[in-house]
Design an enzyme around this catalytic site. Structure first.
Site, PDB file in Angstrom:
ATOM      1  CG  ASP A  79      -0.185  -0.060   2.534  1.00 31.25           C
ATOM      2  OD1 ASP A  79       0.802  -0.807   2.623  1.00 31.25           O
ATOM      3  OD2 ASP A  79      -0.590   0.636   3.498  1.00 31.25           O
ATOM      4  CG  ASP A 116       6.854   4.902   2.227  1.00 32.44           C
ATOM      5  OD1 ASP A 116       6.958   3.689   2.426  1.00 32.44           O
ATOM      6  OD2 ASP A 116       6.430   5.701   3.082  1.00 32.44           O
ATOM      7  CD  GLU A 146       4.233   0.675   6.692  1.00 32.11           C
ATOM      8  OE1 GLU A 146       5.165   0.987   7.455  1.00 32.11           O
ATOM      9  OE2 GLU A 146       3.713   1.483   5.888  1.00 32.11           O
ATOM     10  CG  HIS A 459       4.004   9.299   4.818  1.00 29.59           C
ATOM     11  ND1 HIS A 459       3.887   8.914   6.142  1.00 29.59           N
ATOM     12  CD2 HIS A 459       4.387   8.183   4.146  1.00 29.59           C
ATOM     13  CE1 HIS A 459       4.190   7.641   6.266  1.00 29.59           C
ATOM     14  NE2 HIS A 459       4.499   7.180   5.061  1.00 29.59           N
TER      15      HIS A 459
END
Length: 487
Positions: A79, A116, A146, A459
């Protein structure tokens, strides 16, 4: 889409990363990618299975003559974090990630890139496909969810994996190898607070705080970045002098991303609106000066509403009580490690905050190298928000990964890194929730390390990966696998 990726080096890795970019995979929506990978494994004749949670394992038998080598588990999560710039229309459950190259880095167009942990996953798939690689028994473990809950690792089947060595490919610094990480837990706060209708002498204004960089709530928590929730609460605190009442609030979307934007509506006496707007302008200048060059894009915009919202603002006492509690809540670095210089020991990210129709919801992510400190920080939240009658729940806790600087796998990695790249890697402990801590609690015999290419802005929509580091990462990964094939 993203055909230009296959012109990059190493082509096998980038071809698989293209598949990941073209297959939507936000947390909780990995099913399409799992099906794609299973079909791909079938095409190569590789065995695959899933555990009860849905984590995927693909196995590749050892090269002839290497059957007695220790089994290696290659691990990454499928994910990705779903974040887009304000005003950028993107459905992460349906739309592919659009990428471009600039100045030696790969970026996404207005969204998170998914390097990521897409780069680690792509490298694992490339190893499974590489027919010239000499290797021992390989297991590729692809976990789910995750980024939101560590759900895949927490629910990983026991007595399922067969390998003795684990390579986690979810780190983000070139020339470094990680041997320990923080544990953490989610802290959720919920409450129904009293409200009262807007009076005839009140006016409602919108306040929008935007322009911050955001970032990873573990890797970037020590950086000079603004937290939109922390800053907007400070603005609201300053408006208490005008008897402002909070009507609604929306800030942040993920507990593990430092929030970049936050929006609030407040009701206050109409005669005080001009003075309140001027006070916000003064505070904006102060905040911009405090943030400095570390996060220089802060903007605060105020809009007067001509039509009153249907919802009621909180009562004056409830509004003041809530804002005081949020203002006092732990946020950012709590303590630096005394044992690992330069590493954050304990932190908290005030990641998601909302108020709608009097319903309060807060989600924070506490991290620490000490599991006891996670418990203590979570207890502070329970104590603080218990004072305003809120319900506080601590969940999705996961253990840290205790470092073992004498591990045999680390020694092999350091030797191979020095031979291949001419320098020993930096051995590090990371203030982020790698899955190694959870995996190690389920499989305590595993010897583990974590490494990866250079990724920045994870993120956030500023996420990018350095192209040269991907090539170096791939060469190092292949060299290590071949070295481990020798008993």
């Amino acid at each position: 889409m993203n055909a230009h990726l296959e012109a990059l080096t190493p082509p096998l890795v980038w071809r698989h990363f293209r598949t990941l970019c073209n297959t939507p995979r936000p947390s909780g929506h990995e099913a399409a990618l799992v099906a794609t990978l299973e079909a791909w494994a079938d095409s190569l004749g590789l065995a695959h299975d899933r555990d009860a949670f849905g984590n995927l394992r693909i196995r590749k038998p050892a090269s002839p003559g290497c059957e007695q080598a220790l089994g290696v588990i290659l691990q990454g999560h499928l994910d990705m974090v779903a974040q887009a710039n304000s005003g950028h229309r993107h459905d992460f459950t349906r739309d592919p990630i659009s990428t471009y190259v600039a100045d030696g880095w790969l970026h996404a167009d207005g969204t998170t890139l998914g390097a990521d942990n897409g780069m680690g996953v792509a490298a694992i798939l490339a190893l499974l496909e590489d027919s010239e690689l000499t290797h021992g028994p390989l297991e590729a473990l692809f976990t789910l969810e995750e980024e939101t809950s560590m759900g895949g690792a927490l629910n990983l089947a026991e007595n399922w994996l067969e390998g003795s060595l684990l390579l986690n490919l979810d780190s983000e610094d070139r020339g470094q190898v990680y041997i320990g990480c923080a544990g953490g837990a989610d802290v959720e706060v919920n409450a129904q607070l009293p409200s009262a209708a807007v009076s005839d002498h009140e006016q409602v204004i919108n306040i929008a705080l935007t322009g911050l960089k955001g970032g990873h709530s573990g890797l970037d928590i020590h950086q000079p970045l603004g937290n939109a929730n922390r800053l907007l609460i400070r603005v609201l605190r300053s408006l208490e002098a005008f008897d402002a009442r909070l009507l609604s609030y929306h800030g942040g979307t993920l507990r593990n991303a430092i929030p970049r934007e936050a929006f609030a509506q407040v009701a206050l006496p109409a005669d005080d609106v001009d003075a309140a707007i001027a006070a916000i302008g003064d505070l904006k200048a102060i905040l911009q000066k405090e943030l400095g060059s570390g996060d220089s894009g802060l903007e605060i915009a105020v809009e007067r509403l001509t039509d009153l919202p249907a919802a009621e603002p909180l009562t004056l006492d409830a509004s003041a009580m809530l804002i005081a509690a949020l203002h006092a809540a732990p946020c950012g670095v709590e303590r630096m490690s005394a044992d690992v210089p330069g590493v954050v020991e304990t932190s908290n990210n005030l990641g998601v905050l909302s108020l709608e129709q009097g319903r309060l919801h807060v989600c924070a992510l506490v991290r620490s190298l000490h599991d006891s400190a996670v418990v203590a920080m979570a207890d502070r939240f329970q104590a603080l928000f218990g004072l305003i009658g809120a319900r506080v729940k601590v969940e999705n806790g996961y253990p840290g990964w205790a470092p073992n600087p004498e591990g045999a796998l680390l020694a092999r990695f350091k030797t191979r890194h020095a031979a291949l790249l001419g320098r020993e890697p930096e051995v590090k402990v990371i203030h982020a929730g790698l899955e190694c801590g959870i995996l190690g609690s389920k499989y305590p015999h595993l010897d583990m390390i974590s490494f990866g290419p250079l990724i920045r802005g994870a993120h956030s929509p500023d996420e990018r990966v350095e192209l040269a580091s991907v090539e170096e990462f791939w060469l190092m990964l292949k060299a290590l696998i071949e070295d481990l094939a020798q008993k």
